[in-house]
Design a protein around this motif. Structure first.
Motif, short mmCIF file in Angstrom:
data_model
loop_
_atom_site.label_atom_id
_atom_site.label_comp_id
_atom_site.label_asym_id
_atom_site.label_seq_id
_atom_site.Cartn_x
_atom_site.Cartn_y
_atom_site.Cartn_z
N PRO A 67 0.82 -1.22 0.00
CA PRO A 67 0.00 0.00 0.00
C PRO A 67 0.85 1.26 0.00
CG PRO A 67 0.12 -0.89 2.21
CD PRO A 67 0.82 -1.89 1.32
N ARG A 68 0.14 2.41 -0.08
CA ARG A 68 0.79 3.72 -0.12
C ARG A 68 0.38 4.50 1.13
NH1 ARG A 68 3.40 5.53 -4.85
NH2 ARG A 68 3.97 7.72 -4.65
N MET A 69 1.35 5.17 1.73
CA MET A 69 1.07 6.00 2.91
C MET A 69 0.62 7.38 2.46
SD MET A 69 1.14 5.47 6.18
CE MET A 69 1.37 6.17 7.82
N VAL A 70 -0.54 7.79 2.89
CA VAL A 70 -1.14 9.05 2.44
C VAL A 70 -1.72 9.80 3.62
CG1 VAL A 70 -2.94 10.08 0.99
CG2 VAL A 70 -1.67 8.10 0.16
N LEU A 71 -1.49 11.10 3.65
CA LEU A 71 -2.15 11.97 4.63
C LEU A 71 -3.31 12.66 3.93
CD1 LEU A 71 -2.41 13.42 7.34
CD2 LEU A 71 -0.74 15.09 6.54
N GLN A 72 -4.52 12.25 4.28
CA GLN A 72 -5.69 12.97 3.79
C GLN A 72 -5.81 14.22 4.65
OE1 GLN A 72 -9.07 10.62 2.58
NE2 GLN A 72 -7.97 8.71 2.95
N VAL A 73 -5.81 15.38 4.01
CA VAL A 73 -5.63 16.62 4.78
C VAL A 73 -6.74 16.85 5.79
CG1 VAL A 73 -4.20 17.68 2.99
CG2 VAL A 73 -6.68 18.05 2.97
N LEU A 208 0.56 11.66 12.91
CA LEU A 208 -0.02 12.91 12.42
C LEU A 208 -1.28 12.67 11.58
CD1 LEU A 208 3.32 14.68 11.43
CD2 LEU A 208 1.88 15.16 13.43
N GLY A 209 -1.71 11.42 11.47
CA GLY A 209 -2.96 11.12 10.79
C GLY A 209 -2.83 10.43 9.46
N ALA A 210 -1.61 10.21 8.97
CA ALA A 210 -1.44 9.52 7.70
C ALA A 210 -1.79 8.04 7.86
CB ALA A 210 -0.01 9.67 7.19
N ARG A 211 -2.27 7.45 6.79
CA ARG A 211 -2.61 6.03 6.84
C ARG A 211 -2.37 5.40 5.47
NH1 ARG A 211 -7.96 5.48 4.80
NH2 ARG A 211 -9.18 7.42 4.83
N GLU A 212 -2.30 4.08 5.46
CA GLU A 212 -2.06 3.36 4.22
C GLU A 212 -3.35 3.20 3.41
OE1 GLU A 212 -0.26 -0.26 5.57
OE2 GLU A 212 1.77 0.54 5.29
N MET A 213 -3.19 3.20 2.10
CA MET A 213 -4.32 2.88 1.22
C MET A 213 -3.82 2.00 0.10
SD MET A 213 -5.11 6.21 -1.20
CE MET A 213 -5.92 7.07 0.12
N PRO A 214 -4.68 1.19 -0.48
CA PRO A 214 -4.26 0.34 -1.59
C PRO A 214 -3.74 1.18 -2.75
CG PRO A 214 -6.43 -0.32 -0.79
CD PRO A 214 -6.10 0.98 -0.12
N ARG A 215 -2.73 0.65 -3.44
CA ARG A 215 -2.16 1.39 -4.56
C ARG A 215 -3.22 1.72 -5.61
NH1 ARG A 215 2.50 -1.73 -6.67
NH2 ARG A 215 0.88 -3.01 -7.62
N SER A 216 -4.14 0.82 -5.85
CA SER A 216 -5.16 1.07 -6.88
C SER A 216 -5.98 2.31 -6.55
CB SER A 216 -6.08 -0.15 -7.03
OG SER A 216 -6.69 -0.47 -5.77
N ALA A 217 -6.35 2.47 -5.27
CA ALA A 217 -7.11 3.65 -4.87
C ALA A 217 -6.25 4.90 -4.96
CB ALA A 217 -7.65 3.47 -3.45
N PHE A 218 -4.98 4.76 -4.58
CA PHE A 218 -4.06 5.89 -4.65
C PHE A 218 -3.90 6.37 -6.09
CE2 PHE A 218 0.33 7.38 -5.32
CZ PHE A 218 0.30 8.52 -4.52
N LEU A 219 -3.69 5.44 -7.02
CA LEU A 219 -3.48 5.82 -8.41
C LEU A 219 -4.73 6.48 -9.00
CD1 LEU A 219 -1.51 2.72 -9.76
CD2 LEU A 219 -0.61 4.93 -9.02
N ALA A 220 -5.90 5.99 -8.62
CA ALA A 220 -7.13 6.63 -9.10
C ALA A 220 -7.23 8.05 -8.58
CB ALA A 220 -8.34 5.81 -8.66
N GLY A 221 -6.86 8.25 -7.31
CA GLY A 221 -6.88 9.59 -6.74
C GLY A 221 -5.87 10.51 -7.40
N VAL A 222 -4.68 9.99 -7.71
CA VAL A 222 -3.66 10.79 -8.38
C VAL A 222 -4.15 11.25 -9.75
CG1 VAL A 222 -1.38 10.71 -9.48
CG2 VAL A 222 -1.69 9.80 -7.17
N ARG A 223 -4.74 10.35 -10.50
CA ARG A 223 -5.22 10.71 -11.83
C ARG A 223 -6.27 11.81 -11.75
NH1 ARG A 223 -4.34 5.06 -12.82
NH2 ARG A 223 -6.43 4.55 -12.05
N ALA A 224 -7.18 11.69 -10.81
CA ALA A 224 -8.26 12.69 -10.68
C ALA A 224 -7.71 14.04 -10.24
CB ALA A 224 -9.32 12.19 -9.70
N ALA A 225 -6.83 14.04 -9.22
CA ALA A 225 -6.33 15.30 -8.68
C ALA A 225 -5.36 15.98 -9.62
CB ALA A 225 -5.67 15.05 -7.32
#
Length: 251
Positions: A67-73, A208-225
């Motif tokens: 997975p990918r470590m991501v901080l959702q703001v 600080l609130g960051a958490r892991e997410m599946p790479r597939s969800a991360f990549l979808a979010g990257v493409r959209a943002a």
């Protein structure tokens, strides 16, 4: 069976990030080796959720962990002690957050910052030069903590559209890097950037609130943002309202 490494010629695009080595491999998340660190190659890599990470004496190594470590703001965890630190910082005229006024100083300070359990740095000279060029092209930015006219902490990040990829932080005073991160969170909240990529899991980031997410969800979010307009890289004192309670709500 160990998978084979995909070797890239300079300028050659990366394979799809889904082809990165799996959890049972010797190097989970490894996508490819070689290629180049020019601005176009870096932009393409980040657009597909990949990043370079290697040590001195190694070839360029590209990673897309799962997975990918991501901080959702919206999930940034403002502990009481950090909130008090930010309130004091905000109230003092000698303290300020600046953006993009000392990028080269910031990345070099990150390169020389001691890391627990690490004897060297992945921010090698070739990486510094590459990200300075990316900064000059408008895609890498620094958020800086200044006290009495001195740079005491900060971070640098890559930005594509509304997607922010955090890279590294440093502090010369207690909590100076956390102040810069809180300022980045405030900037992202104000401008509608939902995530700050943290790449890999650490206890500090999790606190600080960051958490892991599946790479597939991360990549979808990257493409959209990344398809949205880029952020305006500036910080105004009023931005602190995005992370600090107002006097009325705090009463």
């Amino acid at each position: 069976m160990t998978p084979s490494v995909i070797w890239l010629a300079p300028g050659e695009p990366l394979p799809p990030s889904e082809q990165a080595w799996g959890a049972d491999s010797p190097a989970p998340g490894l996508l490819a080796a070689g290629g180049s660190l020019d601005t176009v190659s870096l932009q393409r890599a980040y657009a597909q959720g990949a990043f370079p990470w290697f040590s001195d004496g190694q070839p360029i190594l590209w990673w897309a962990p799962d997975p990918r470590m991501v901080l959702q703001v919206d999930e940034f965890r403002l502990h009481r002690s950090l909130r008090k630190t930010l309130e004091r910082f905000r109230a003092q005229a000698c303290c300020e957050v600046r953006v993009d006024t000392a990028f080269s100083q910031v990345i070099r300070a990150c390169a020389s910052a001691p890391r627990e359990g690490q004897s060297g740095t992945w921010i090698v000279p070739a990486m510094i030069q590459a990200y300075e060029a990316l900064h000059a092209a408008g895609h890498a930015h620094s958020v800086e903590t200044w006290v009495d006219g001195h740079l005491v902490g900060g971070l640098y990040a890559v930005n594509l559209g509304r997607m922010v990829f955090g890279e590294s932080m440093f502090a010369r005073q207690t909590d100076a890097s956390k102040i810069a991160l809180a300022a980045l969170v405030a900037l992202c909240r104000r401008q509608g950037a939902p995530w700050i990529d943290c790449q890999q899991n650490t206890a500090h980031l999790a606190s600080l609130g960051a958490r892991e997410m599946p790479r597939s969800a991360f990549l979808a979010g990257v493409r959209a943002a990344a398809a949205q307009p880029a952020l305006a890289w500036q910080f105004e004192p009023v931005y602190w309202n995005a992370v600090l309670p107002t006097q009325a709500s705090a009463a």
